[in-house]
Design a protein around this motif. Structure first.
Motif, mmCIF file in Angstrom:
data_model
loop_
_atom_site.group_PDB
_atom_site.id
_atom_site.type_symbol
_atom_site.label_atom_id
_atom_site.label_comp_id
_atom_site.label_asym_id
_atom_site.label_seq_id
_atom_site.Cartn_x
_atom_site.Cartn_y
_atom_site.Cartn_z
ATOM 1 N N MET A 71 -38.186 24.359 -30.566
ATOM 2 C CA MET A 71 -37.657 23.105 -30.041
ATOM 3 C C MET A 71 -38.234 22.755 -28.678
ATOM 4 S SD MET A 71 -35.835 22.020 -32.438
ATOM 5 C CE MET A 71 -34.966 22.573 -33.912
ATOM 6 N N ASP A 72 -38.810 23.744 -27.982
ATOM 7 C CA ASP A 72 -39.360 23.516 -26.647
ATOM 8 C C ASP A 72 -40.868 23.366 -26.644
ATOM 9 O OD1 ASP A 72 -36.783 23.768 -25.662
ATOM 10 O OD2 ASP A 72 -36.977 25.931 -25.340
ATOM 11 N N ILE A 73 -41.523 23.606 -27.781
ATOM 12 C CA ILE A 73 -42.986 23.541 -27.842
ATOM 13 C C ILE A 73 -43.433 22.105 -28.103
ATOM 14 C CG2 ILE A 73 -45.020 24.323 -29.121
ATOM 15 C CD1 ILE A 73 -43.563 26.920 -29.680
ATOM 16 N N PRO A 74 -44.329 21.546 -27.296
ATOM 17 C CA PRO A 74 -44.769 20.157 -27.480
ATOM 18 C C PRO A 74 -45.843 20.004 -28.555
ATOM 19 C CG PRO A 74 -45.843 21.076 -25.569
ATOM 20 C CD PRO A 74 -44.907 22.149 -26.074
ATOM 21 N N TYR A 75 -45.767 20.792 -29.603
ATOM 22 C CA TYR A 75 -46.690 20.721 -30.731
ATOM 23 C C TYR A 75 -45.889 20.852 -32.017
ATOM 24 C CZ TYR A 75 -50.249 21.852 -27.205
ATOM 25 O OH TYR A 75 -51.041 21.849 -26.099
ATOM 26 N N SER A 76 -46.557 20.576 -33.130
ATOM 27 C CA SER A 76 -45.961 20.871 -34.425
ATOM 28 C C SER A 76 -46.242 22.343 -34.710
ATOM 29 C CB SER A 76 -46.570 19.981 -35.516
ATOM 30 O OG SER A 76 -46.041 20.314 -36.782
ATOM 31 N N SER A 118 -58.285 23.393 -45.030
ATOM 32 C CA SER A 118 -58.409 22.278 -44.098
ATOM 33 C C SER A 118 -57.082 22.062 -43.390
ATOM 34 C CB SER A 118 -58.832 20.997 -44.828
ATOM 35 O OG SER A 118 -57.826 20.559 -45.713
ATOM 36 N N MET A 119 -57.152 21.677 -42.127
ATOM 37 C CA MET A 119 -55.971 21.348 -41.345
ATOM 38 C C MET A 119 -56.147 19.942 -40.784
ATOM 39 S SD MET A 119 -54.311 23.215 -37.955
ATOM 40 C CE MET A 119 -53.752 24.662 -38.825
ATOM 41 N N ARG A 120 -55.200 19.068 -41.124
ATOM 42 C CA ARG A 120 -55.269 17.662 -40.715
ATOM 43 C C ARG A 120 -56.589 17.028 -41.107
ATOM 44 N NH1 ARG A 120 -51.983 16.774 -35.014
ATOM 45 N NH2 ARG A 120 -49.987 17.527 -35.802
ATOM 46 N N GLY A 157 -52.232 20.487 -33.938
ATOM 47 C CA GLY A 157 -52.460 19.565 -32.835
ATOM 48 C C GLY A 157 -53.383 20.183 -31.799
ATOM 49 N N PRO A 158 -54.022 19.383 -30.964
ATOM 50 C CA PRO A 158 -54.927 19.901 -29.924
ATOM 51 C C PRO A 158 -54.191 20.846 -28.993
ATOM 52 C CG PRO A 158 -55.122 17.514 -30.155
ATOM 53 C CD PRO A 158 -53.933 17.914 -30.954
ATOM 54 N N SER A 174 -69.855 22.506 -36.247
ATOM 55 C CA SER A 174 -70.726 22.630 -35.072
ATOM 56 C C SER A 174 -70.449 23.884 -34.247
ATOM 57 C CB SER A 174 -70.582 21.382 -34.176
ATOM 58 O OG SER A 174 -70.929 20.215 -34.898
ATOM 59 N N GLY A 175 -69.789 24.864 -34.849
ATOM 60 C CA GLY A 175 -69.633 26.149 -34.197
ATOM 61 C C GLY A 175 -68.395 26.337 -33.368
ATOM 62 N N ALA A 176 -67.554 25.306 -33.182
ATOM 63 C CA ALA A 176 -66.365 25.460 -32.351
ATOM 64 C C ALA A 176 -65.128 25.059 -33.125
ATOM 65 C CB ALA A 176 -66.486 24.619 -31.094
ATOM 66 N N THR A 177 -64.020 25.645 -32.747
ATOM 67 C CA THR A 177 -62.764 25.296 -33.384
ATOM 68 C C THR A 177 -62.446 23.834 -33.121
ATOM 69 O OG1 THR A 177 -61.908 27.527 -33.130
ATOM 70 C CG2 THR A 177 -60.305 25.784 -33.475
ATOM 71 N N PRO A 178 -62.190 23.045 -34.146
ATOM 72 C CA PRO A 178 -61.903 21.631 -33.950
ATOM 73 C C PRO A 178 -60.483 21.393 -33.462
ATOM 74 C CG PRO A 178 -61.770 22.172 -36.263
ATOM 75 C CD PRO A 178 -62.201 23.428 -35.553
ATOM 76 N N ALA A 179 -60.138 20.155 -33.315
ATOM 77 C CA ALA A 179 -58.871 19.774 -32.708
ATOM 78 C C ALA A 179 -57.614 20.035 -33.530
ATOM 79 C CB ALA A 179 -58.916 18.291 -32.347
ATOM 80 N N PRO A 180 -57.687 20.223 -34.859
ATOM 81 C CA PRO A 180 -56.439 20.194 -35.630
ATOM 82 C C PRO A 180 -55.427 21.267 -35.287
ATOM 83 C CG PRO A 180 -58.222 21.002 -36.985
ATOM 84 C CD PRO A 180 -58.847 20.444 -35.752
#
Length: 251
Positions: A71-76, A118-120, A157-158, A174-180
Motif C-alpha cells: 500500500m506504500d509502494i508507488p508502483y504496481s 513480455s511485460m507491458r 513500471g519504471p 538493445s542490451g538494457a532492461t526496458p521500462a516495464p
C-alpha cells in the motif's frame, strides 16, 4: 537574635510539612490504573506476511527502499508466495505459468528451452530477472529453478531509481532492461522451525523428478542457519523427442 532564629525554624518546619505530604500526593496519583496498551507486531517471515489465501504477500522488497507494504509502494507491485509457485508451476517449464498471474505479464513461449515473456508489451527473458537483488545471473536459455524460490517480487513500471538497470547478455531490447519493470527471485532460507521435505514430480511423457529440502538453524538465539536443496530430474517432455535432464545442488 532569638526572633530571627524562631522564624528560620518555623520556615523549616513548614517546608518539612510540605515535603512530607508531596510524596503522599504523588503516590496517590500513581496508584491510578493506566489504560491497557496492546502491541501488535510480526516477525520478518513471508508466511506471516501472506494475505488471505496465501498466494501473495502483504509486503515486498523494493530495491534500496527495503521491505515495504504494497500500500506504500508507488508502483504496481506483486509478491508471489511459495504457495503460488506450488499451485501453478510445472517443474519442466520456465516460470511462465506462474508469472501469468501478474496482469502486466504475457508469456511469449511454451518451449522449455526459453524463458521469454513480455511485460507491458515489451519482450523480456531470464536476462531481466534478478536473484536476491543481483542482476544478470540468468539468461534466455536458463531461468531460475522453482524449487529453491521462496517468493517472487514483481515491480511493474519504471523503477530503475530503486532497483537499478540490469544488462542483457543476448542483446534483447538493445542490451538494457526496458521500462516495464523488474522481477526479483528470492531464495529460501533456513527458518526457526527445522524443515525436512522430499518431493517427487511426474510430468510430460515420462519426466520424473526428485527434490529434497533440509533446513536448520543453530546458536543460542538461532543466529546461524543453513538450508540445503538438491534436485534430480530426467525423462521425456510433452514435446516428442524433447528431454530434460537436470542435477542441481543448492545451499
Amino acid at each position: 537574635m532569638k526572633k530571627t532564629i524562631h522564624k528560620s525554624v518555623s520556615g523549616l518546619l513548614a517546608l518539612g510539612f510540605i515535603g512530607s505530604i508531596m510524596p503522599t500526593a504523588i503516590a496517590a496519583e500513581s496508584d491510578s490504573p493506566l489504560d491497557t496498551v496492546y502491541v501488535i507486531a510480526s516477525k520478518n517471515s513471508n508466511n506471516e506476511d501472506a494475505l488471505p489465501g496465501g498466494l501473495v504477500n502483504e509486503n515486498a522488497k523494493l530495491g534500496i527502499l527495503g521491505k515495504q507494504s504494497l500500500m506504500d509502494i508507488p508502483y504496481s507491485e506483486m509478491s508471489m508466495t511459495e504457495k503460488m509457485l506450488k499451485k501453478f508451476d510445472d517443474p519442466t517449464q520456465p516460470l511462465a505459468n506462474v508469472l501469468l498471474n501478474n496482469p502486466s505479464i504475457r508469456t511469449s513461449t511454451t518451449s522449455p528451452m526459453y524463458t521469454d515473456f513480455s511485460m507491458r508489451g515489451i519482450n523480456m527473458n531470464g536476462n531481466h530477472m534478478m536473484l536476491n537483488g543481483v542482476p544478470s545471473l540468468f539468461y534466455q536459455f536458463n531461468g531460475p529453478i522453482t524449487h529453491y524460490i521462496d517468493r517472487i517480487d514483481i515491480t511493474s513500471g519504471p523503477n530503475a531509481a530503486v532497483n537499478g538497470v540490469s544488462m542483457s547478455n543476448n542483446g534483447t531490447n538493445s542490451g538494457a532492461t526496458p521500462a516495464p519493470g523488474t522481477i526479483n527471485i528470492v531464495t529460501k532460507r533456513a527458518t526457526d522451525k527445522p524443515k525436512v521435505s522430499y518431493t517427487q514430480t511426474f510430468s510430460g511423457r515420462s519426466n520424473l523428478g526428485e527434490f529434497i529440502d533440509i533446513g536448520r538453524r543453530f546458536g543460542n538465539n538461532n543466529e546461524w542457519g543453513v538450508r540445503v536443496m538438491g534436485e534430480y530430474m530426467t525423462g521425456e517432455l510433452s514435446l516428442k523427442g524433447a528431454e530434460k535432464n537436470e542435477k542441481n545442488f543448492f545451499s
